[in-house]
Write a protein that holds these residues in place. Structure first.
Motif, mmCIF file in Angstrom:
data_model
loop_
_atom_site.group_PDB
_atom_site.id
_atom_site.type_symbol
_atom_site.label_atom_id
_atom_site.label_comp_id
_atom_site.label_asym_id
_atom_site.label_seq_id
_atom_site.Cartn_x
_atom_site.Cartn_y
_atom_site.Cartn_z
ATOM 1 N N LYS A 24 37.291 31.283 -20.618
ATOM 2 C CA LYS A 24 36.156 31.873 -21.327
ATOM 3 C C LYS A 24 34.869 31.213 -20.840
ATOM 4 N N VAL A 25 33.932 32.025 -20.390
ATOM 5 C CA VAL A 25 32.675 31.492 -19.866
ATOM 6 C C VAL A 25 31.512 32.334 -20.361
ATOM 7 N N ILE A 26 30.445 31.643 -20.778
ATOM 8 C CA ILE A 26 29.195 32.323 -21.114
ATOM 9 C C ILE A 26 28.159 31.946 -20.054
ATOM 10 N N PHE A 27 27.511 32.966 -19.528
ATOM 11 C CA PHE A 27 26.449 32.792 -18.543
ATOM 12 C C PHE A 27 25.104 32.897 -19.262
ATOM 13 N N ASP A 28 24.191 32.034 -18.884
ATOM 14 C CA ASP A 28 22.850 31.963 -19.471
ATOM 15 C C ASP A 28 21.856 32.367 -18.385
ATOM 16 N N ILE A 29 21.095 33.442 -18.635
ATOM 17 C CA ILE A 29 20.098 33.851 -17.653
ATOM 18 C C ILE A 29 18.763 34.130 -18.327
ATOM 19 N N THR A 30 17.737 33.500 -17.776
ATOM 20 C CA THR A 30 16.367 33.693 -18.270
ATOM 21 C C THR A 30 15.422 34.096 -17.144
ATOM 22 N N SER A 31 15.940 34.225 -15.956
ATOM 23 C CA SER A 31 15.124 34.462 -14.773
ATOM 24 C C SER A 31 14.849 35.951 -14.548
ATOM 25 N N LYS A 32 13.628 36.258 -14.135
ATOM 26 C CA LYS A 32 13.306 37.638 -13.764
ATOM 27 C C LYS A 32 13.610 37.894 -12.291
ATOM 28 N N ASN A 33 14.054 36.870 -11.580
ATOM 29 C CA ASN A 33 14.346 36.955 -10.157
ATOM 30 C C ASN A 33 15.561 37.863 -9.914
ATOM 31 N N ILE A 34 15.361 38.898 -9.139
ATOM 32 C CA ILE A 34 16.422 39.864 -8.858
ATOM 33 C C ILE A 34 17.600 39.194 -8.150
ATOM 34 N N GLU A 35 17.343 38.190 -7.334
ATOM 35 C CA GLU A 35 18.434 37.458 -6.677
ATOM 36 C C GLU A 35 19.349 36.807 -7.715
ATOM 37 N N HIS A 37 19.855 37.947 -10.744
ATOM 38 C CA HIS A 37 20.602 39.036 -11.383
ATOM 39 C C HIS A 37 21.806 39.415 -10.516
ATOM 40 N N ASN A 38 21.574 39.507 -9.207
ATOM 41 C CA ASN A 38 22.678 39.809 -8.291
ATOM 42 C C ASN A 38 23.705 38.677 -8.264
ATOM 43 N N ASP A 66 14.175 42.313 -18.185
ATOM 44 C CA ASP A 66 14.190 43.506 -17.331
ATOM 45 C C ASP A 66 15.575 43.799 -16.762
ATOM 46 N N MET A 67 16.403 42.789 -16.641
ATOM 47 C CA MET A 67 17.754 42.944 -16.096
ATOM 48 C C MET A 67 18.565 43.971 -16.882
ATOM 49 N N VAL A 68 18.296 44.117 -18.184
ATOM 50 C CA VAL A 68 19.090 45.012 -19.029
ATOM 51 C C VAL A 68 18.300 46.213 -19.553
ATOM 52 N N MET A 69 17.091 46.390 -19.038
ATOM 53 C CA MET A 69 16.262 47.522 -19.464
ATOM 54 C C MET A 69 16.540 48.732 -18.570
ATOM 55 N N LYS A 70 16.791 49.892 -19.186
ATOM 56 C CA LYS A 70 17.116 51.111 -18.445
ATOM 57 C C LYS A 70 16.121 51.411 -17.336
ATOM 58 N N ASP A 71 14.846 51.285 -17.642
ATOM 59 C CA ASP A 71 13.812 51.700 -16.694
ATOM 60 C C ASP A 71 13.385 50.616 -15.707
ATOM 61 N N LYS A 72 13.954 49.408 -15.808
ATOM 62 C CA LYS A 72 13.510 48.316 -14.943
ATOM 63 C C LYS A 72 14.625 47.608 -14.185
ATOM 64 N N SER A 73 15.840 47.721 -14.631
ATOM 65 C CA SER A 73 16.941 46.988 -14.014
ATOM 66 C C SER A 73 17.233 47.504 -12.603
ATOM 67 N N THR A 74 17.503 46.561 -11.697
ATOM 68 C CA THR A 74 17.909 46.923 -10.343
ATOM 69 C C THR A 74 19.428 46.876 -10.193
ATOM 70 N N ILE A 75 20.120 46.510 -11.268
ATOM 71 C CA ILE A 75 21.584 46.389 -11.215
ATOM 72 C C ILE A 75 22.264 47.199 -12.315
ATOM 73 N N THR A 76 21.663 48.292 -12.682
ATOM 74 C CA THR A 76 22.190 49.117 -13.779
ATOM 75 C C THR A 76 23.652 49.501 -13.557
ATOM 76 N N SER A 77 23.986 49.990 -12.377
ATOM 77 C CA SER A 77 25.368 50.439 -12.158
ATOM 78 C C SER A 77 26.349 49.273 -12.235
ATOM 79 N N TYR A 131 30.099 26.986 -19.843
ATOM 80 C CA TYR A 131 28.689 27.381 -19.804
ATOM 81 C C TYR A 131 28.183 27.308 -18.370
ATOM 82 N N ILE A 132 27.520 28.385 -17.931
ATOM 83 C CA ILE A 132 26.918 28.406 -16.612
ATOM 84 C C ILE A 132 25.494 28.940 -16.735
ATOM 85 N N LYS A 133 24.528 28.155 -16.266
ATOM 86 C CA LYS A 133 23.128 28.564 -16.216
ATOM 87 C C LYS A 133 22.889 29.165 -14.844
ATOM 88 N N VAL A 134 22.374 30.376 -14.801
ATOM 89 C CA VAL A 134 22.095 31.044 -13.530
ATOM 90 C C VAL A 134 20.585 31.060 -13.336
#
Length: 136
Positions: A24-35, A37-38, A66-77, A131-134
């Motif tokens: 079981k792992v929870i990832f923590d992301i606060t970055s707007k950097n698309i890299e 997110h990928n 923005d990572m989870v916003m319909k109109d802004k995410s670059t990784i929606t799929s 716990y993993i901070k990205v």
């Protein structure tokens, strides 16, 4: 001796099955950097490839909204694909959404809202999750 071997085999099987399902792992992301997110998508898919029974969660807050916003995410799929796996959840901070005047209808379908992402992370850690901070 036969009984001892049978007991040992049973215990070993139990331990191995428990160890695999207890990933079981929870990832923590606060970055707007698309890299970043990928990167998180790549890490999750890598874990699932090696441990398909792993339970994984992503806590999104701060500038990562923005990572989870319909109109802004670059990784929606990629997010939609992960959400279809019942072992993976993407959770966004309700406080971050409120601060940014966003509502649930603007999220990629399947992304869940939690009241506070930091509290979500702390709760998972208390339950024994890794716990993993990205971030860069």
């Amino acid at each position: 001796m036969k009984k001892l071997f049978t007991l040992f085999a049973f215990l070993l099987g139990y331990i191995l099955s428990y160890a695999q399902s207890d990933y079981k792992v929870i990832f923590d992301i606060t970055s707007k950097n698309i890299e970043d997110h990928n990167t998180i998508m790549r890490q999750i898919n890598g874990i699932l490839k090696g441990s398909p029974d792993a339970q994984l969660e992503v806590a999104v807050y701060g500038d990562a909204l923005d990572m989870v916003m319909k109109d802004k995410s670059t990784i929606t799929s990629a997010i939609k694909d992960l959400i279809n796996n019942k072992k993976v959840s993407i959770k966004v901070c309700g406080a971050t959404m409120k601060r940014n005047n966003k509502n649930a209808s603007q999220l990629i379908p399947g992304v869940e809202i939690v009241p506070d992402a930091i509290y979500e992370i702390i709760t998972k850690q208390k339950e024994g999750w890794g716990y993993i901070k990205v971030a860069h």
